[in-house]
Design an enzyme around this catalytic site. Structure first.
Site, short mmCIF file in Angstrom:
data_model
loop_
_atom_site.label_atom_id
_atom_site.label_comp_id
_atom_site.label_asym_id
_atom_site.label_seq_id
_atom_site.Cartn_x
_atom_site.Cartn_y
_atom_site.Cartn_z
N HIS A 209 -38.33 6.62 25.00
CA HIS A 209 -37.57 5.52 25.61
C HIS A 209 -38.46 4.44 26.22
O HIS A 209 -38.05 3.29 26.36
CB HIS A 209 -36.53 6.06 26.58
CG HIS A 209 -35.33 6.55 25.86
ND1 HIS A 209 -34.26 5.74 25.57
CD2 HIS A 209 -35.06 7.73 25.26
CE1 HIS A 209 -33.38 6.41 24.86
NE2 HIS A 209 -33.83 7.62 24.66
N ARG A 316 -25.95 1.49 25.66
CA ARG A 316 -26.38 2.80 26.16
C ARG A 316 -25.95 2.93 27.62
O ARG A 316 -26.70 2.63 28.54
CB ARG A 316 -27.89 2.95 26.03
CG ARG A 316 -28.40 2.97 24.58
CD ARG A 316 -29.89 3.24 24.56
NE ARG A 316 -30.40 3.46 23.22
CZ ARG A 316 -30.99 2.54 22.47
NH1 ARG A 316 -31.14 1.30 22.94
NH2 ARG A 316 -31.43 2.83 21.27
N ARG A 353 -21.30 3.46 24.12
CA ARG A 353 -21.51 4.90 23.93
C ARG A 353 -21.37 5.60 25.27
O ARG A 353 -21.94 5.15 26.27
CB ARG A 353 -22.90 5.16 23.34
CG ARG A 353 -23.16 6.65 23.07
CD ARG A 353 -24.51 6.88 22.43
NE ARG A 353 -25.62 6.59 23.36
CZ ARG A 353 -26.90 6.61 23.01
NH1 ARG A 353 -27.23 6.87 21.75
NH2 ARG A 353 -27.83 6.34 23.89
N GLU A 452 -26.04 12.27 14.60
CA GLU A 452 -27.45 12.39 15.01
C GLU A 452 -27.97 13.82 14.97
O GLU A 452 -29.10 14.08 15.33
CB GLU A 452 -27.66 11.78 16.40
CG GLU A 452 -26.67 12.21 17.44
CD GLU A 452 -26.77 11.38 18.71
OE1 GLU A 452 -27.79 10.69 18.92
OE2 GLU A 452 -25.82 11.41 19.51
N ASP A 476 -32.58 10.61 16.83
CA ASP A 476 -32.32 12.04 16.99
C ASP A 476 -32.13 12.74 15.65
O ASP A 476 -32.51 13.90 15.50
CB ASP A 476 -31.10 12.26 17.88
CG ASP A 476 -31.47 12.29 19.36
OD1 ASP A 476 -32.61 12.67 19.68
OD2 ASP A 476 -30.62 11.91 20.19
N CYS A 523 -27.80 2.72 14.09
CA CYS A 523 -28.13 2.12 15.39
C CYS A 523 -29.41 2.70 15.98
O CYS A 523 -29.75 2.41 17.12
CB CYS A 523 -26.98 2.30 16.38
SG CYS A 523 -26.59 4.01 16.75
#
Length: 584
Positions: A209, A316, A353, A452, A476, A523
């Site tokens: 991240h 997110r 999400r 994912e 993922d 995405c």
């Protein structure tokens, strides 16, 4: 002396500036910039913390038993001298006043500066005094945080030689680059609107991240640089080559000139791409491609609009929950955030999400580290939400209320089981019923699932029975398909979006969505990788969601693409037994 450190290139471009080190501490330390009018208050916070520790040590001295070892009394003297040493106190004031660091950041930064000086001492005894310095700083941090200090300092040797003149020249006006062992998502949010021209971390992979947020900020970044935070000193001149994954420390004038030229070339390329902002993303053979934006905060929406996004493909929402010391946002606060994102997108759709925490996005770093053997396979994403239905419905109600003000899509992460799908949809129905009971207005939402984990990709037909659309989270999906920790630089070379198993899963999901007439979007980071654009187009993908900074470069690839020619080539890539280059 010039030297280089190699890592992973995760955000393209060149950054040149002075190093700002985020020093590690045994306590969690917040890092943020303060306003000029807050400077005196921050200095006072440090002074109060130091004075509290001085009083504490003096009380210990006064209460020392008559038969206590002489060395212990001498040790307390050492710690008291360290606390009042100008090298520490003056240095902390420097970082707060000149760089506008918050008090804790300034204290740990000056600790790092002085500790390096101790490390260079030839006398072994003096080198060991660094531990004393670390202990007194730890005590001050504890008092500032309101955490009780240990009863007495750990044993150490009593003598010490004061270090002076440790401050570096003031360089406030030059670009700054951040160097750290690691940065949590919450740290990255603190720095997101900052003055930093680039990032370097010791750990992390291409889809960690830290890397993702660096790309969203459109600034050069290198992760997985191993010992960079140990080799680079506070205020060193460094170059970050985000294209090659190299950090050059203390560059020579010739190297600086070369990279300065390359930096200007990058800026020219960005200006050229900016001309495509209002150009529709249509391939040469007439397919309109949907280019959407990934965002972390409501305030990111205007940047997505400026980049030419036609909507948000991934909000997110977990970033709203981070760095809050356990206090999760309530329904009204979340509603306002989602409403702000909708308003910022000026009527374009926003896909929200639900909270995806766990693995590399813990709400509480210590709990994450201590309580899970393998957090990537533990209680995360939809599992976390279903384990706390009240929290989950709070978020669902907030999203449903925001949908009364614009087009909202609701996306659920990491589903793998039919019973999870059914439980999730039941929670949505309950959230609607709760709003009906309150007489609260809410709007319609399209419901979607993240693909994912391999199980979800293999069950794509079942998923499409329940959901209006699908989003493939390649970050993922690659991690779970190849059994690779995507944040671990030790296995980063095995993380490959072109692995045939990954591509076949992606292709099958895209094809099934097309057969059933339902939208499929990618995405993950693959969507914003221009080297993957033509392959994804050839596989039939028509919706991409990426960081706003990547949209124009991807659009340029779309405008040059002919899907009629790309489809046969993509099939050849798909049929290969080994990953192949994506260029034709």
């Amino acid at each position: 002396m010039t030297f280089s450190v190699h890592g992973l290139a995760v955000a393209r471009g060149i950054a040149i500036g002075r190093a700002v080190l985020v020093a590690s501490s045994r306590m969690d330390v917040a890092h943020y910039f303060v306003k000029p009018e807050q400077v005196e208050g921050e200095i006072e916070r440090v002074r109060n913390g130091r004075n509290a520790v001085v009083e504490e040590l003096q009380r210990l001295q006064a209460d020392m038993p008559a038969d206590a070892p002489h060395e212990l009394t001498a040790l307390l003297d050492v710690h008291l001298m360290l606390l009042q040493d100008e090298a520490l106190t003056g240095g902390v004031k420097h970082w707060i006043t000149e760089r506008l660091y918050n008090a804790e950041w300034a204290l740990t930064t000056q600790l790092e500066v002085i500790a390096r000086q101790f490390d260079e001492m030839e006398d072994e005894y003096l080198r060991e005094r660094k531990a004393d310095l670390e202990q007194v700083v730890e005590r001050v941090l504890r008092h500032m945080k309101g955490v009780a200090s240990p009863v007495a300092p750990p044993a150490s040797s009593p003598r010490r030689k004061t270090q002076q003149d440790l401050l570096l020249d003031d360089t406030v006006d030059v670009p700054l680059v951040l160097v750290a062992h690691d940065l949590s998502p919450a740290d990255m949010l603190q720095f997101k609107q900052s003055v930093f021209a680039g990032f370097v971390t010791d750990v992390g992979g291409k889809t960690s991240h830290t890397a993702i947020v660096a790309r969203s900020m459109d600034i050069p970044a290198v992760v997985g640089a191993r010992s960079a935070s140990q080799l680079v000193r506070q205020d060193d001149w460094i170059i970050i080559d985000g294209d090659a994954g190299v950090i050059i420390v203390d560059p020579s004038p010739i190297i600086l000139a070369e990279y300065g030229f390359r930096q200007r070339q990058v800026e020219l390329e960005r200006e050229r791409l900016a001309r495509l902002r209002h150009t529709p993303a249509i391939t040469l053979d007439g397919h309109r491609i949907e280019l959407l934006a990934n965002i972390e905060q409501p305030g990111d929406a205007p940047a997505a609009v400026r980049a030419g996004a036609v909507g948000v493909g991934l909000f997110r929402s977990e970033f709203l929950f981070m760095g809050r010391s356990g206090n999760l946002p309530g329904e009204d606060e979340q509603y306002r955030a989602y409403r702000e994102a909708l308003d910022g997108m000026e009527g374009m759709p926003v896909t929200i999400r639900t909270i995806d925490v766990g693995a590399d996005k813990p709400l509480d770093h210590k709990a994450h580290k201590d309580n899970y053997l393998n957090p990537a396979l533990g209680l995360r994403a939809i599992r976390w939400s279903l384990a706390d239905p009240a929290m989950f419905r709070t978020q669902l109600r907030a999203v449903l209320r925001a949908a009364a003000h614009g087009k909202v899509n609701l996306l659920f992460p990491m589903l793998a089981h039919t019973h999870e799908i059914q439980q999730t949809l039941a929670q949505v129905d309950l959230a609607r019923a709760e709003l009906d009971a309150r007489g609260e207005a809410y709007g319609p939402v399209q419901l979607g699932a993240m693909i994912e984990v391999p199980a979800a990709a293999l069950m794509v037909r079942t998923f499409l029975k329940y959901f209006d659309f699908l989003s493939i989270g390649t970050n993922d999906l690659i991690q779970y398909t190849l059994a690779i920790d995507r944040a671990d630089e030790a296995v980063a070379h095995l993380y490959n979006p072109l692995h045939p198993a990954v591509l076949r899963l992606v292709a099958d999901v895209i094809a099934e969505g097309e057969r059933q007439g339902k939208s499929v979007c990618v995405c993950g980071e693959t969507a914003g990788d221009v080297s993957m654009t033509r392959l994804l187009l050839g596989l039939g993908l028509r919706s991409f969601s990426m960081h706003p900074a990547q949209i124009l470069a991807v659009k340029q690839e779309v405008l040059r693409a002919d899907t009629r020619k790309l489809a046969p080539w993509a099939q050849l890539v798909l049929d290969s037994e080994e990953p192949v280059a994506t260029g034709q």
